[in-house]
Write a protein that holds these residues in place. Structure first.
Motif, PDB file in Angstrom:
ATOM      1  N   PRO A 216      -3.186  64.914 -25.917  1.00  0.00           N
ATOM      2  CA  PRO A 216      -4.624  64.597 -25.900  1.00  0.00           C
ATOM      3  C   PRO A 216      -4.887  63.377 -25.036  1.00  0.00           C
ATOM      4  CG  PRO A 216      -3.872  65.048 -28.136  1.00  0.00           C
ATOM      5  CD  PRO A 216      -2.644  64.955 -27.278  1.00  0.00           C
ATOM      6  N   PRO A 217      -5.989  63.376 -24.303  1.00  0.00           N
ATOM      7  CA  PRO A 217      -7.094  64.341 -24.288  1.00  0.00           C
ATOM      8  C   PRO A 217      -6.905  65.488 -23.295  1.00  0.00           C
ATOM      9  CG  PRO A 217      -7.718  62.437 -22.999  1.00  0.00           C
ATOM     10  CD  PRO A 217      -6.338  62.147 -23.529  1.00  0.00           C
ATOM     11  N   TYR A 218      -5.672  65.789 -22.922  1.00  0.00           N
ATOM     12  CA  TYR A 218      -5.353  66.937 -22.070  1.00  0.00           C
ATOM     13  C   TYR A 218      -6.099  66.879 -20.725  1.00  0.00           C
ATOM     14  CZ  TYR A 218      -3.976  68.472 -26.736  1.00  0.00           C
ATOM     15  OH  TYR A 218      -3.438  68.537 -27.999  1.00  0.00           O
ATOM     16  N   LEU A 219      -5.980  65.734 -20.079  1.00  0.00           N
ATOM     17  CA  LEU A 219      -6.677  65.521 -18.809  1.00  0.00           C
ATOM     18  C   LEU A 219      -6.216  66.509 -17.746  1.00  0.00           C
ATOM     19  CD1 LEU A 219      -6.563  61.620 -18.683  1.00  0.00           C
ATOM     20  CD2 LEU A 219      -8.415  63.088 -19.523  1.00  0.00           C
ATOM     21  N   VAL A 220      -7.143  66.845 -16.850  1.00  0.00           N
ATOM     22  CA  VAL A 220      -6.898  67.835 -15.799  1.00  0.00           C
ATOM     23  C   VAL A 220      -7.190  67.225 -14.436  1.00  0.00           C
ATOM     24  CG1 VAL A 220      -7.607  70.074 -14.858  1.00  0.00           C
ATOM     25  CG2 VAL A 220      -7.497  69.742 -17.334  1.00  0.00           C
ATOM     26  N   THR A 221      -6.349  67.527 -13.462  1.00  0.00           N
ATOM     27  CA  THR A 221      -6.592  67.143 -12.068  1.00  0.00           C
ATOM     28  C   THR A 221      -6.298  68.337 -11.179  1.00  0.00           C
ATOM     29  OG1 THR A 221      -6.111  64.771 -12.315  1.00  0.00           O
ATOM     30  CG2 THR A 221      -5.803  65.720 -10.132  1.00  0.00           C
ATOM     31  N   VAL A 222      -7.246  68.676 -10.314  1.00  0.00           N
ATOM     32  CA  VAL A 222      -7.022  69.692  -9.284  1.00  0.00           C
ATOM     33  C   VAL A 222      -6.658  68.945  -8.005  1.00  0.00           C
ATOM     34  CG1 VAL A 222      -8.044  71.556  -7.930  1.00  0.00           C
ATOM     35  CG2 VAL A 222      -8.636  71.300 -10.350  1.00  0.00           C
ATOM     36  N   ALA A 223      -5.564  69.344  -7.367  1.00  0.00           N
ATOM     37  CA  ALA A 223      -5.075  68.582  -6.212  1.00  0.00           C
ATOM     38  C   ALA A 223      -4.612  69.498  -5.090  1.00  0.00           C
ATOM     39  CB  ALA A 223      -3.926  67.674  -6.639  1.00  0.00           C
ATOM     40  N   GLU A 224      -4.790  69.033  -3.866  1.00  0.00           N
ATOM     41  CA  GLU A 224      -4.198  69.651  -2.686  1.00  0.00           C
ATOM     42  C   GLU A 224      -3.335  68.599  -2.003  1.00  0.00           C
ATOM     43  OE1 GLU A 224      -6.529  72.350  -0.116  1.00  0.00           O
ATOM     44  OE2 GLU A 224      -8.257  71.792  -1.370  1.00  0.00           O
ATOM     45  N   LEU A 225      -2.263  69.018  -1.392  1.00  0.00           N
ATOM     46  CA  LEU A 225      -1.395  68.079  -0.692  1.00  0.00           C
ATOM     47  C   LEU A 225      -1.973  67.771   0.689  1.00  0.00           C
ATOM     48  CD1 LEU A 225       2.156  69.424  -1.601  1.00  0.00           C
ATOM     49  CD2 LEU A 225       0.640  67.900  -2.875  1.00  0.00           C
ATOM     50  N   ASP A 226      -1.764  66.534   1.118  1.00  0.00           N
ATOM     51  CA  ASP A 226      -2.285  66.160   2.435  1.00  0.00           C
ATOM     52  C   ASP A 226      -1.366  66.692   3.538  1.00  0.00           C
ATOM     53  OD1 ASP A 226      -0.089  64.421   2.518  1.00  0.00           O
ATOM     54  OD2 ASP A 226      -1.287  62.600   2.257  1.00  0.00           O
ATOM     55  N   PHE A 227      -1.796  66.503   4.787  1.00  0.00           N
ATOM     56  CA  PHE A 227      -1.053  67.079   5.917  1.00  0.00           C
ATOM     57  C   PHE A 227       0.375  66.550   6.024  1.00  0.00           C
ATOM     58  CE2 PHE A 227       0.377  67.004  10.334  1.00  0.00           C
ATOM     59  CZ  PHE A 227       0.357  68.358  10.611  1.00  0.00           C
ATOM     60  N   PRO A 228       0.608  65.224   5.911  1.00  0.00           N
ATOM     61  CA  PRO A 228       1.998  64.750   6.007  1.00  0.00           C
ATOM     62  C   PRO A 228       2.912  65.379   4.954  1.00  0.00           C
ATOM     63  CG  PRO A 228       0.492  62.919   6.281  1.00  0.00           C
ATOM     64  CD  PRO A 228      -0.335  64.091   5.845  1.00  0.00           C
ATOM     65  N   ALA A 229       2.429  65.512   3.717  1.00  0.00           N
ATOM     66  CA  ALA A 229       3.255  66.111   2.667  1.00  0.00           C
ATOM     67  C   ALA A 229       3.573  67.559   2.995  1.00  0.00           C
ATOM     68  CB  ALA A 229       2.529  66.022   1.322  1.00  0.00           C
ATOM     69  N   ARG A 230       2.590  68.287   3.471  1.00  0.00           N
ATOM     70  CA  ARG A 230       2.802  69.695   3.815  1.00  0.00           C
ATOM     71  C   ARG A 230       3.746  69.828   5.007  1.00  0.00           C
ATOM     72  NH1 ARG A 230      -2.974  72.044   4.653  1.00  0.00           N
ATOM     73  NH2 ARG A 230      -1.701  73.756   5.473  1.00  0.00           N
ATOM     74  N   ALA A 231       3.606  68.926   5.991  1.00  0.00           N
ATOM     75  CA  ALA A 231       4.482  68.978   7.169  1.00  0.00           C
ATOM     76  C   ALA A 231       5.933  68.714   6.781  1.00  0.00           C
ATOM     77  CB  ALA A 231       4.008  67.969   8.215  1.00  0.00           C
ATOM     78  N   ILE A 232       6.138  67.750   5.886  1.00  0.00           N
ATOM     79  CA  ILE A 232       7.500  67.451   5.425  1.00  0.00           C
ATOM     80  C   ILE A 232       8.049  68.642   4.641  1.00  0.00           C
ATOM     81  CG2 ILE A 232       8.868  65.997   3.877  1.00  0.00           C
ATOM     82  CD1 ILE A 232       6.985  63.665   4.688  1.00  0.00           C
ATOM     83  N   GLY A 233       7.215  69.243   3.807  1.00  0.00           N
ATOM     84  CA  GLY A 233       7.647  70.414   3.057  1.00  0.00           C
ATOM     85  C   GLY A 233       8.059  71.550   3.982  1.00  0.00           C
ATOM     86  N   ALA A 234       7.284  71.757   5.048  1.00  0.00           N
ATOM     87  CA  ALA A 234       7.603  72.815   6.012  1.00  0.00           C
ATOM     88  C   ALA A 234       8.925  72.541   6.722  1.00  0.00           C
ATOM     89  CB  ALA A 234       6.471  72.946   7.027  1.00  0.00           C
ATOM     90  N   GLU A 235       9.164  71.286   7.075  1.00  0.00           N
ATOM     91  CA  GLU A 235      10.410  70.923   7.759  1.00  0.00           C
ATOM     92  C   GLU A 235      11.612  71.113   6.837  1.00  0.00           C
ATOM     93  OE1 GLU A 235      13.352  69.659  10.302  1.00  0.00           O
ATOM     94  OE2 GLU A 235      11.292  70.297  10.746  1.00  0.00           O
ATOM     95  N   LEU A 236      11.462  70.708   5.588  1.00  0.00           N
ATOM     96  CA  LEU A 236      12.560  70.880   4.634  1.00  0.00           C
ATOM     97  C   LEU A 236      12.852  72.360   4.396  1.00  0.00           C
ATOM     98  CD1 LEU A 236      11.662  68.109   2.018  1.00  0.00           C
ATOM     99  CD2 LEU A 236      13.538  68.059   3.676  1.00  0.00           C
ATOM    100  N   ASN A 237      11.806  73.178   4.325  1.00  0.00           N
ATOM    101  CA  ASN A 237      12.012  74.618   4.146  1.00  0.00           C
ATOM    102  C   ASN A 237      12.689  75.236   5.360  1.00  0.00           C
ATOM    103  OD1 ASN A 237      10.966  74.833   1.562  1.00  0.00           O
ATOM    104  ND2 ASN A 237       8.888  75.258   2.259  1.00  0.00           N
TER     105      ASN A 237
END
Length: 278
Positions: A216-237
């Protein structure tokens, strides 16, 4: 679809157990596998040959997914004061053997409360409107290098992928740490690649994480990753896919290092020592 049968690239509505058993003849690579390869090919190969044993601690997350997404195993409340008696152990084992999830009454109530809290979050509730997407869908795709990849989408909408995750905290600092620790940036890229290649979402389609606290109170966050995070993820993949192809060809799955390695102290420890001895 059954295990070890010919599979065409596409989207399938199949049980989670079949997806995780990998129905692709010769094997396919999942996002979890790519993250393990990024860490250590030898560790990936071990888990490939020795699937992880069942872990009851994952049941709460599975149950939350079932209630929130409206798709999953049956949830069975075991209303017993103690779960360590032979009678209750047998009842719980039977529920699990049937492919269902046993829950204590308090845990079930907590999950229902989480669902109510999420329904009050405007963006999360809008993303998960019943009928606006498909829950727990499995996708299989063979890329240009002949590597089969697979993904299981929590909630697939025509224009985006939504992934629901329970968390200890949805504070921005905690989520930043969780993304890095659990490789969610790799999951983002891996899932997008498959969904776009299969025409399930457009090239600019979004990947939205729906994080919710388990207390409780079971907080919620909707999130998208920014470009640097996505670029690093793509390189690691990309590195993981290259490693996967090479290791499969040679049947050689190296560990971190196979020669004597020199280990330094963490940079912060060196700085602390230098400051204390000036």
């Amino acid at each position: 679809m059954t295990a070890a049968t010919e599979v065409e690239p596409g989207l399938y509505d199949i049980p989670a157990e079949l997806y995780h058993s990998d129905p692709i003849p010769g094997g396919s690579l999942s996002s979890t596998g790519a993250r393990r390869l990024t860490d250590c090919p030898a560790r990936f190969k071990y888990f490939l040959d020795n699937p992880e044993p069942y872990k009851p601690e994952f049941e709460f997350g599975t149950a939350a997914h079932t209630v929130i997404l409206g798709n999953g195993p049956e949830l069975v409340v075991v209303d017993a004061k103690r779960w360590d008696t032979d009678e209750t152990k047998a009842k719980v084992a039977a529920i699990r053997a049937a492919g269902n999830v046993p829950l204590k009454a308090a845990a079930r109530q907590r999950i229902d409360d989480m669902a109510e809290a999420l329904a009050r979050h405007p963006e999360a509730a809008d993303l998960l409107i019943p009928g606006s997407g498909l829950a727990e869908q499995s996708a299989f795709w063979q890329d240009d290098n002949g590597i089969w990849r697979r993904a299981r989408f929590d909630w697939l909408r025509p224009e985006e992928i939504c992934d629901y995750k329970t968390a200890r905290s949805v504070h921005p600092d905690a989520l930043q740490k969780a993304v890095n620790e659990h490789g969610y940036h790799q999951q983002d890229d891996f899932y997008r690649d498959i969904a776009i290649a299969l025409g399930l979402i457009p090239a600019g389609g979004a990947f939205k994480f729906i994080f919710q606290e388990k207390q409780p109170p079971y907080l919620v966050t909707v999130a998208e990753l920014d470009f640097p995070a996505r670029a690093i993820g793509a390189e690691l993949n990309a590195r993981a896919l290259h490693t996967y192809g090479m290791c499969r060809t040679t049947d050689y799955w190296p560990a971190y290092s196979e020669a004597t390695t020199y280990i330094s102290l963490p940079p912060w420890a060196e700085r602390k020592y230098a400051e204390e001895n000036q």
